[in-house]
Design a protein around this motif. Structure first.
Motif, PDB file in Angstrom:
ATOM      1  N   TRP A 278       0.807  -1.235   0.000  1.00  0.00           N
ATOM      2  CA  TRP A 278       0.000   0.000   0.000  1.00  0.00           C
ATOM      3  C   TRP A 278       0.836   1.279   0.000  1.00  0.00           C
ATOM      4  O   TRP A 278       0.369   2.332  -0.419  1.00  0.00           O
ATOM      5  CB  TRP A 278      -0.972   0.022   1.190  1.00  0.00           C
ATOM      6  CG  TRP A 278      -0.382  -0.341   2.546  1.00  0.00           C
ATOM      7  CD1 TRP A 278      -0.457  -1.549   3.167  1.00  0.00           C
ATOM      8  CD2 TRP A 278       0.363   0.509   3.432  1.00  0.00           C
ATOM      9  NE1 TRP A 278       0.185  -1.523   4.386  1.00  0.00           N
ATOM     10  CE2 TRP A 278       0.698  -0.256   4.571  1.00  0.00           C
ATOM     11  CE3 TRP A 278       0.790   1.838   3.385  1.00  0.00           C
ATOM     12  CZ2 TRP A 278       1.444   0.248   5.645  1.00  0.00           C
ATOM     13  CZ3 TRP A 278       1.526   2.351   4.453  1.00  0.00           C
ATOM     14  CH2 TRP A 278       1.846   1.548   5.565  1.00  0.00           C
ATOM     15  N   ALA A 279       2.104   1.198   0.455  1.00  0.00           N
ATOM     16  CA  ALA A 279       2.857   2.443   0.687  1.00  0.00           C
ATOM     17  C   ALA A 279       3.091   3.246  -0.601  1.00  0.00           C
ATOM     18  O   ALA A 279       3.041   4.480  -0.581  1.00  0.00           O
ATOM     19  CB  ALA A 279       4.190   2.121   1.347  1.00  0.00           C
ATOM     20  N   LEU A 280       3.311   2.558  -1.730  1.00  0.00           N
ATOM     21  CA  LEU A 280       3.645   3.326  -2.935  1.00  0.00           C
ATOM     22  C   LEU A 280       2.467   4.145  -3.459  1.00  0.00           C
ATOM     23  O   LEU A 280       2.658   5.110  -4.195  1.00  0.00           O
ATOM     24  CB  LEU A 280       4.229   2.413  -4.016  1.00  0.00           C
ATOM     25  CG  LEU A 280       5.671   2.000  -3.683  1.00  0.00           C
ATOM     26  CD1 LEU A 280       5.739   0.613  -3.112  1.00  0.00           C
ATOM     27  CD2 LEU A 280       6.589   2.156  -4.885  1.00  0.00           C
ATOM     28  N   ASN A 281       1.230   3.769  -3.012  1.00  0.00           N
ATOM     29  CA  ASN A 281       0.045   4.568  -3.385  1.00  0.00           C
ATOM     30  C   ASN A 281       0.034   5.922  -2.677  1.00  0.00           C
ATOM     31  O   ASN A 281      -0.761   6.796  -3.013  1.00  0.00           O
ATOM     32  CB  ASN A 281      -1.250   3.836  -3.007  1.00  0.00           C
ATOM     33  CG  ASN A 281      -1.350   2.512  -3.744  1.00  0.00           C
ATOM     34  OD1 ASN A 281      -0.873   2.396  -4.862  1.00  0.00           O
ATOM     35  ND2 ASN A 281      -1.967   1.521  -3.112  1.00  0.00           N
ATOM     36  N   LEU A 282       0.900   6.079  -1.657  1.00  0.00           N
ATOM     37  CA  LEU A 282       0.920   7.332  -0.900  1.00  0.00           C
ATOM     38  C   LEU A 282       1.865   8.363  -1.517  1.00  0.00           C
ATOM     39  O   LEU A 282       1.992   9.477  -1.013  1.00  0.00           O
ATOM     40  CB  LEU A 282       1.367   7.054   0.545  1.00  0.00           C
ATOM     41  CG  LEU A 282       0.563   6.002   1.327  1.00  0.00           C
ATOM     42  CD1 LEU A 282       1.235   5.702   2.655  1.00  0.00           C
ATOM     43  CD2 LEU A 282      -0.867   6.500   1.551  1.00  0.00           C
ATOM     44  N   LEU A 283       2.589   7.960  -2.587  1.00  0.00           N
ATOM     45  CA  LEU A 283       3.567   8.871  -3.209  1.00  0.00           C
ATOM     46  C   LEU A 283       2.906   9.749  -4.263  1.00  0.00           C
ATOM     47  O   LEU A 283       1.928   9.337  -4.909  1.00  0.00           O
ATOM     48  CB  LEU A 283       4.682   8.053  -3.878  1.00  0.00           C
ATOM     49  CG  LEU A 283       5.639   7.301  -2.955  1.00  0.00           C
ATOM     50  CD1 LEU A 283       6.534   6.372  -3.769  1.00  0.00           C
ATOM     51  CD2 LEU A 283       6.495   8.278  -2.133  1.00  0.00           C
ATOM     52  N   LYS A 284       3.476  10.955  -4.467  1.00  0.00           N
ATOM     53  CA  LYS A 284       3.005  11.844  -5.544  1.00  0.00           C
ATOM     54  C   LYS A 284       3.416  11.223  -6.875  1.00  0.00           C
ATOM     55  O   LYS A 284       4.623  11.072  -7.128  1.00  0.00           O
ATOM     56  CB  LYS A 284       3.693  13.206  -5.434  1.00  0.00           C
ATOM     57  CG  LYS A 284       3.343  14.005  -4.207  1.00  0.00           C
ATOM     58  CD  LYS A 284       4.171  15.303  -4.159  1.00  0.00           C
ATOM     59  CE  LYS A 284       3.941  16.029  -2.849  1.00  0.00           C
ATOM     60  NZ  LYS A 284       4.905  17.128  -2.619  1.00  0.00           N
ATOM     61  N   PRO A 285       2.456  10.865  -7.740  1.00  0.00           N
ATOM     62  CA  PRO A 285       2.864  10.242  -9.002  1.00  0.00           C
ATOM     63  C   PRO A 285       3.461  11.259  -9.977  1.00  0.00           C
ATOM     64  O   PRO A 285       3.167  12.450  -9.911  1.00  0.00           O
ATOM     65  CB  PRO A 285       1.546   9.665  -9.545  1.00  0.00           C
ATOM     66  CG  PRO A 285       0.473  10.457  -8.882  1.00  0.00           C
ATOM     67  CD  PRO A 285       1.012  10.990  -7.587  1.00  0.00           C
ATOM     68  N   TRP A 286       4.308  10.760 -10.858  1.00  0.00           N
ATOM     69  CA  TRP A 286       4.926  11.538 -11.950  1.00  0.00           C
ATOM     70  C   TRP A 286       5.644  12.785 -11.443  1.00  0.00           C
ATOM     71  O   TRP A 286       5.587  13.843 -12.049  1.00  0.00           O
ATOM     72  CB  TRP A 286       3.865  11.922 -13.010  1.00  0.00           C
ATOM     73  CG  TRP A 286       3.094  10.720 -13.455  1.00  0.00           C
ATOM     74  CD1 TRP A 286       1.780  10.458 -13.230  1.00  0.00           C
ATOM     75  CD2 TRP A 286       3.611   9.589 -14.177  1.00  0.00           C
ATOM     76  NE1 TRP A 286       1.426   9.233 -13.757  1.00  0.00           N
ATOM     77  CE2 TRP A 286       2.543   8.690 -14.353  1.00  0.00           C
ATOM     78  CE3 TRP A 286       4.869   9.236 -14.696  1.00  0.00           C
ATOM     79  CZ2 TRP A 286       2.686   7.463 -15.011  1.00  0.00           C
ATOM     80  CZ3 TRP A 286       5.010   8.033 -15.347  1.00  0.00           C
ATOM     81  CH2 TRP A 286       3.928   7.159 -15.497  1.00  0.00           C
ATOM     82  N   SER A 287       6.287  12.651 -10.275  1.00  0.00           N
ATOM     83  CA  SER A 287       7.011  13.816  -9.743  1.00  0.00           C
ATOM     84  C   SER A 287       8.404  13.399  -9.274  1.00  0.00           C
ATOM     85  O   SER A 287       9.077  14.147  -8.588  1.00  0.00           O
ATOM     86  CB  SER A 287       6.239  14.389  -8.553  1.00  0.00           C
ATOM     87  OG  SER A 287       6.237  13.424  -7.505  1.00  0.00           O
ATOM     88  N   GLY A 288       8.803  12.171  -9.609  1.00  0.00           N
ATOM     89  CA  GLY A 288      10.113  11.678  -9.156  1.00  0.00           C
ATOM     90  C   GLY A 288      10.069  11.116  -7.744  1.00  0.00           C
ATOM     91  O   GLY A 288      11.112  10.833  -7.144  1.00  0.00           O
ATOM     92  N   ALA A 289       8.858  10.930  -7.183  1.00  0.00           N
ATOM     93  CA  ALA A 289       8.757  10.461  -5.796  1.00  0.00           C
ATOM     94  C   ALA A 289       9.263   9.024  -5.669  1.00  0.00           C
ATOM     95  O   ALA A 289       9.082   8.196  -6.563  1.00  0.00           O
ATOM     96  CB  ALA A 289       7.300  10.550  -5.329  1.00  0.00           C
ATOM     97  N   LYS A 290       9.904   8.741  -4.499  1.00  0.00           N
ATOM     98  CA  LYS A 290      10.564   7.437  -4.317  1.00  0.00           C
ATOM     99  C   LYS A 290      10.118   6.755  -3.028  1.00  0.00           C
ATOM    100  O   LYS A 290       9.924   7.402  -2.002  1.00  0.00           O
ATOM    101  CB  LYS A 290      12.081   7.616  -4.248  1.00  0.00           C
ATOM    102  CG  LYS A 290      12.717   8.082  -5.536  1.00  0.00           C
ATOM    103  CD  LYS A 290      14.234   8.016  -5.416  1.00  0.00           C
ATOM    104  CE  LYS A 290      14.921   8.540  -6.668  1.00  0.00           C
ATOM    105  NZ  LYS A 290      14.884  10.003  -6.780  1.00  0.00           N
ATOM    106  N   TYR A 291      10.042   5.426  -3.123  1.00  0.00           N
ATOM    107  CA  TYR A 291       9.858   4.568  -1.951  1.00  0.00           C
ATOM    108  C   TYR A 291      11.174   3.812  -1.773  1.00  0.00           C
ATOM    109  O   TYR A 291      11.652   3.144  -2.704  1.00  0.00           O
ATOM    110  CB  TYR A 291       8.706   3.602  -2.214  1.00  0.00           C
ATOM    111  CG  TYR A 291       8.628   2.419  -1.279  1.00  0.00           C
ATOM    112  CD1 TYR A 291       7.943   2.500  -0.070  1.00  0.00           C
ATOM    113  CD2 TYR A 291       9.224   1.206  -1.627  1.00  0.00           C
ATOM    114  CE1 TYR A 291       7.860   1.398   0.775  1.00  0.00           C
ATOM    115  CE2 TYR A 291       9.149   0.102  -0.778  1.00  0.00           C
ATOM    116  CZ  TYR A 291       8.472   0.211   0.419  1.00  0.00           C
ATOM    117  OH  TYR A 291       8.393  -0.876   1.246  1.00  0.00           O
TER     118      TYR A 291
END
Ligand SMILES: NC(=O)c1ccc[n+]([C@@H]2O[C@H](COP(=O)([O-])OP(=O)(O)OC[C@H]3O[C@@H](n4cnc5c(N)ncnc54)[C@H](OP(=O)(O)O)[C@@H]3O)[C@@H](O)[C@H]2O)c1
Length: 396
Positions: A278-291
């Motif tokens: 579930w954690a990667l759904n919490l990232l800003k998409p298409w902005s270079g965000a990383k898990y």
């Protein structure tokens, strides 16, 4: 400081390291006339009962000109010490061990654990220019080297850094392993720097342990907005370290509470297990965000499949997951501890500037090493467990 730090991998200079005699011409006559020292060792893998106090552990030797011998004042313990005691990573780490440090039996035993050290340099190899005898230093020791639960340890000068002046040895031993791990994960893998953190939203899954308490302070010093998950009774503790927003993972489904918040630029995962579902759904998409997760099957794979097949399996797993999330516009990465004196130099400046404090959960004497392991094994850390090895550990 006696010279600019020069990062030298001594084994590149002296590739003939597999024979004692071949490198003996690089030895310096030792000023320390001892063959043995007290240490906690293990002779086989297992539970806490395999820990044995030895008065006769072999004294460390400078095998390469870029090495130093450090008198250990305090040693920090980490979850990896407990898992190494049980044999986790044994096959892989044995491949990485320097043949000069393998015992004549060809075995890694007796093995000395302990990954953090704060102490004093007793002796320098001929090529060491940056340090001198009596320098107070701290270091994180790679898991394939003999550890710090001993009176002395030998390290590459590249791994060592001058200790923060504002910390006692006990406090200093609480920082290096978690700090170099967090640094490697957040800076090297996550791409964060002191100059690009301002206003970034960072989520730390598991903020109350060793890595979490360091990462919170470093990210706050760099101006990030920090959200942390921890249990209810750690909320005040992590807020006191500067955390902006705390989510109690024991109060209900943590992913639901986190999903109600603004999305994040980076997630540092100290928990693993089901979190990545579930954690990667919490990232800003298409902005270079990383898990970036620190809990990986890396050693488990190389242990069970052998180094070649295990590495292939690791590469395939990371590539598959990275691709799976890349098409959703976020980046999936594994983070690892990386020994680094230069990173500790930068961390020392932050400590001495009052931006980072040592978070010592509990302190044990050298005689109490099994109790210290039991404490780490129980979990629920609130910072770090430290063992005081030599008198003077509390001197600043
Ligand atoms: N890949 C690498 O090279 C590397 C290097 C260092 C560490 N690690 C790994 O990174 C992890 C963290 O290391 P550490 O030294 O910080 O461990 P630690 O000091 O033992 O801390 C773990 C913390 O997590 C909390 N916790 C447990 N379950 C949680 C959950 N579901 N949600 C939020 N918090 C939870 C624990 O407190 P409560 O149980 O009281 O909540 C404890 O404070 C470990 O798994 C370690 O093995 C990996």
């Amino acid at each position: 400081m006696s010279a600019m730090r020069r990062v030298v991998e001594s084994s590149w200079l002296f590739p003939c390291k597999n024979s004692r005699t071949s490198v003996s011409r690089f030895f310096k006559t030792s000023s320390i006339c001892r063959n043995v020292m007290p240490a906690w060792v293990i002779d086989k893998y297992g539970g806490n009962d395999v820990l044995r106090f030895s008065k006769n552990a072999s004294f460390p030797i400078i095998h390469y000109p870029n090495e130093v011998i450090v008198k250990v004042f305090a040693a920090g313990l980490n979850p990896i010490d407990v898992s190494m005691r049980g044999g986790h990573g044994a096959a892989t780490l044995s491949m990485k061990r320097d043949p000069l440090n393998i015992h004549q039996t060809g075995s890694e035993f007796p093995l000395i654990l302990g990954r953090d050290v704060s102490g004093v340099i007793m002796e320098c190899g001929l090529d060491v220019k940056y340090f001198q005898e009596r320098d107070e230093v701290w270091a994180a020791i790679p898991p394939w080297k003999r550890g710090s639960l001993a009176e002395f340890v030998v390290l590459s000068a590249n791994e060592v850094s001058l200790k923060p002046k504002t910390l006692s040895h006990t406090e200093a031993a609480a920082i290096p392993y978690v700090a170099t791990t967090a640094w490697s994960a957040l800076v090297n893998t996550g791409g964060l720097t002191r100059d690009n953190c301002a206003k970034k939203r960072i989520l730390i899954l598991g903020g109350s342990g060793g890595v979490g308490t360091f990462a919170i302070q470093m990210l706050k010093a760099w101006g990030a907005h920090v959200t942390v998950t921890c249990s209810q009774n750690a909320q005040r503790f992590v807020t006191g370290l500067g955390t902006d927003h705390v989510v109690d993972y024991t109060a209900g489904p943590v992913e639901v509470a986190l999903a109600a918040l603004d999305k994040f630029d980076l997630i540092l995962d100290n928990i693993g297990g089901s979190t990545e579902s579930w954690a990667l759904n919490l990232l800003k998409p298409w902005s270079g965000a990383k898990y970036v997760t620190l809990v990986t099957p890396f050693l488990q794979n190389t242990d069970s499949l052998g180094v070649a097949d295990g590495m292939l399996q690791n590469a395939a797993t990371v590539a598959r997951k990275a691709l799976k999330y890349l098409v959703k516009g976020v980046h999936y990465r594994w983070g690892f501890f990386a020994p680094s004196g230069p990173a500790l130099d930068e961390i020392r400046e932050m400590v001495d500037a009052g931006q980072i404090h040592a978070v010592v959960d509990e302190t044990f004497s050298f005689a109490q090493v099994p109790q210290a392991f039991a404490k780490v094994e129980k979990g629920h850390a609130r910072g770090k467990t430290v063992v005081q090895i030599n008198k003077g550990a509390d001197d600043v």
